[in-house]
Design a protein around this motif. Structure first.
Motif, PDB file in Angstrom:
ATOM      1  N   ASN A 144      22.675  32.483  -1.710  1.00  0.00           N
ATOM      2  CA  ASN A 144      22.405  34.126  -0.521  1.00  0.00           C
ATOM      3  C   ASN A 144      23.944  33.587   0.620  1.00  0.00           C
ATOM      4  OD1 ASN A 144      20.582  35.406  -1.668  1.00  0.00           O
ATOM      5  ND2 ASN A 144      19.129  34.343  -0.139  1.00  0.00           N
ATOM      6  N   ARG A 145      25.107  32.841   0.289  1.00  0.00           N
ATOM      7  CA  ARG A 145      25.980  32.185   1.351  1.00  0.00           C
ATOM      8  C   ARG A 145      27.615  33.422   0.733  1.00  0.00           C
ATOM      9  NH1 ARG A 145      26.003  25.750   0.721  1.00  0.00           N
ATOM     10  NH2 ARG A 145      23.946  25.483   2.170  1.00  0.00           N
ATOM     11  N   ILE A 146      26.888  34.272  -0.718  1.00  0.00           N
ATOM     12  CA  ILE A 146      27.859  35.102  -1.088  1.00  0.00           C
ATOM     13  C   ILE A 146      27.574  36.619  -1.539  1.00  0.00           C
ATOM     14  CG2 ILE A 146      29.527  33.191  -2.455  1.00  0.00           C
ATOM     15  CD1 ILE A 146      27.716  34.385  -5.319  1.00  0.00           C
ATOM     16  N   MET A 147      28.129  37.572  -1.690  1.00  0.00           N
ATOM     17  CA  MET A 147      28.154  38.908  -1.961  1.00  0.00           C
ATOM     18  C   MET A 147      28.198  38.713  -3.458  1.00  0.00           C
ATOM     19  SD  MET A 147      29.947  42.229  -0.054  1.00  0.00           S
ATOM     20  CE  MET A 147      30.024  41.682   1.099  1.00  0.00           C
ATOM     21  N   GLY A 160      22.420  41.932  -4.874  1.00  0.00           N
ATOM     22  CA  GLY A 160      21.029  42.220  -5.227  1.00  0.00           C
ATOM     23  C   GLY A 160      21.023  41.268  -6.825  1.00  0.00           C
ATOM     24  N   GLU A 161      22.618  41.586  -7.393  1.00  0.00           N
ATOM     25  CA  GLU A 161      22.777  40.327  -8.563  1.00  0.00           C
ATOM     26  C   GLU A 161      22.629  39.527  -8.680  1.00  0.00           C
ATOM     27  OE1 GLU A 161      22.164  43.158 -10.505  1.00  0.00           O
ATOM     28  OE2 GLU A 161      22.243  44.545  -9.186  1.00  0.00           O
ATOM     29  N   THR A 162      22.056  38.561  -8.975  1.00  0.00           N
ATOM     30  CA  THR A 162      21.398  37.527  -8.849  1.00  0.00           C
ATOM     31  C   THR A 162      21.074  36.435 -10.544  1.00  0.00           C
ATOM     32  OG1 THR A 162      19.256  37.063  -8.444  1.00  0.00           O
ATOM     33  CG2 THR A 162      20.834  36.915  -7.182  1.00  0.00           C
ATOM     34  N   THR A 163      20.972  37.760 -11.201  1.00  0.00           N
ATOM     35  CA  THR A 163      21.305  37.078 -12.635  1.00  0.00           C
ATOM     36  C   THR A 163      21.914  37.599 -13.621  1.00  0.00           C
ATOM     37  OG1 THR A 163      19.729  39.040 -13.167  1.00  0.00           O
ATOM     38  CG2 THR A 163      18.432  36.706 -12.384  1.00  0.00           C
ATOM     39  N   THR A 164      22.064  37.204 -14.899  1.00  0.00           N
ATOM     40  CA  THR A 164      22.702  37.726 -15.423  1.00  0.00           C
ATOM     41  C   THR A 164      21.862  38.778 -16.739  1.00  0.00           C
ATOM     42  OG1 THR A 164      22.528  36.231 -17.426  1.00  0.00           O
ATOM     43  CG2 THR A 164      24.766  35.700 -16.064  1.00  0.00           C
ATOM     44  N   SER A 187      23.575  55.495  -0.723  1.00  0.00           N
ATOM     45  CA  SER A 187      22.021  55.410  -1.451  1.00  0.00           C
ATOM     46  C   SER A 187      21.287  55.016  -1.090  1.00  0.00           C
ATOM     47  CB  SER A 187      22.914  53.968  -2.830  1.00  0.00           C
ATOM     48  OG  SER A 187      23.245  52.929  -1.755  1.00  0.00           O
ATOM     49  N   GLN A 188      20.055  55.819  -1.739  1.00  0.00           N
ATOM     50  CA  GLN A 188      19.069  55.686  -1.757  1.00  0.00           C
ATOM     51  C   GLN A 188      18.159  54.079  -1.537  1.00  0.00           C
ATOM     52  OE1 GLN A 188      16.602  58.440  -0.708  1.00  0.00           O
ATOM     53  NE2 GLN A 188      18.133  59.913  -0.832  1.00  0.00           N
ATOM     54  N   ARG A 189      19.332  53.753  -1.957  1.00  0.00           N
ATOM     55  CA  ARG A 189      18.438  51.835  -2.418  1.00  0.00           C
ATOM     56  C   ARG A 189      18.727  51.626  -0.909  1.00  0.00           C
ATOM     57  NH1 ARG A 189      21.720  47.882  -5.484  1.00  0.00           N
ATOM     58  NH2 ARG A 189      19.741  45.765  -5.201  1.00  0.00           N
ATOM     59  N   MET A 190      20.413  51.582  -0.540  1.00  0.00           N
ATOM     60  CA  MET A 190      21.099  50.928   0.516  1.00  0.00           C
ATOM     61  C   MET A 190      19.863  51.284   1.301  1.00  0.00           C
ATOM     62  SD  MET A 190      23.222  49.115  -0.376  1.00  0.00           S
ATOM     63  CE  MET A 190      22.047  48.500  -2.131  1.00  0.00           C
ATOM     64  N   ILE A 201      20.884  40.026   4.351  1.00  0.00           N
ATOM     65  CA  ILE A 201      21.669  40.860   4.206  1.00  0.00           C
ATOM     66  C   ILE A 201      22.671  41.488   4.409  1.00  0.00           C
ATOM     67  CG2 ILE A 201      20.892  42.515   5.559  1.00  0.00           C
ATOM     68  CD1 ILE A 201      19.909  43.715   2.408  1.00  0.00           C
ATOM     69  N   ARG A 202      23.251  40.912   5.264  1.00  0.00           N
ATOM     70  CA  ARG A 202      24.428  40.974   5.420  1.00  0.00           C
ATOM     71  C   ARG A 202      25.887  40.300   4.742  1.00  0.00           C
ATOM     72  NH1 ARG A 202      28.005  44.170   7.784  1.00  0.00           N
ATOM     73  NH2 ARG A 202      26.982  45.252   9.216  1.00  0.00           N
ATOM     74  N   THR A 203      25.111  39.258   4.654  1.00  0.00           N
ATOM     75  CA  THR A 203      25.587  38.353   3.940  1.00  0.00           C
ATOM     76  C   THR A 203      25.952  38.207   2.070  1.00  0.00           C
ATOM     77  OG1 THR A 203      25.620  36.051   4.774  1.00  0.00           O
ATOM     78  CG2 THR A 203      26.483  36.263   2.563  1.00  0.00           C
TER      79      THR A 203
END
Length: 201
Positions: free
Chosen positions: A66-69, A72-76, A143-146, A171-173
């Motif tokens: 959570n220190r990088i942008m 929400g994609e944290t998996t491959t 977007s609706q998601r955002m 969420i900013r990061t």
């Protein structure tokens, strides 16, 4: 290794809490608790430390991810899914370049159309909960998601008020969206969330 299913379930609960630690201090605390509780299970804590913690913790524990942008994609998983789709369409490894190009082009066109349809939906359909003046500058542009992520963060705002240290600004990061304490300021002043507060991507 474990005497019963209950012991294994307890271990998995502890390990899951380690994997989802949102700060380094919490990670260390939970990892030490796990070591104390399961140190008598032969080789377990050494395996976790040597195979996962020392080498990969920065790649899967929120305290580091959570220190990088990452939006929400944290998996491959998405990459693996795309790779699987390509392999399915190629059929075999003897396919010529023209066929490969045609398949990739077709898949990308479908994906592009799906993205456009999603954007079109975001432009034309506004859910009732986003009619609040706070969202006025974002409706039809985000977007609706955002919008949902912003709404969720706004709900979290009551707990953090205007204090960035309590907010954490996660969420900013990670998404480039205004975090709870920033949203509270807009809410307090009564001004809409500026479009400029949203990351361009």
């Amino acid at each position: 290794m474990f005497r019963d299913n209950e012991g294994f379930a307890r271990f998995m609960d502890r390990w899951t809490s380690v994997m989802y630690a949102k700060s380094e201090a919490l990670f260390e605390l939970r990892m030490n608790d796990l070591r104390c509780e399961f140190g008598n299970v032969k080789g377990l804590t050494d395996y976790l430390d040597n195979t996962w913690v020392k080498t990969y913790k920065e790649k899967f524990v929120p305290a580091w991810t959570n220190r990088i942008m990452h939006f929400g994609e944290t998996t491959t998983q998405r990459v693996e899914s795309a790779h699987s789709t390509l392999k399915l369409h190629f059929g075999n490894s003897q396919t010529n370049f023209e066929t490969l190009w045609s398949v990739v082009d077709g898949i990308l066109r479908i994906q592009h159309n799906n993205i456009n349809a999603s954007f079109e939906l975001s432009l034309n359909v506004v859910q009732y909960e986003y009619f609040d003046k706070l969202y006025r500058r974002l409706r039809g542009y985000v977007s609706q998601r955002m919008l949902k992520l912003i709404r969720d963060e706004l709900e979290r705002g009551d707990d953090v008020e205007h204090d960035s240290t309590r907010c954490g600004c996660e969420i900013r990061t990670t998404h480039g969206l205004p975090c709870a304490h920033e949203l509270n300021l807009h809410k307090f002043v009564g001004s809409p969330i500026p479009f400029e507060d949203i990351h361009v991507y």
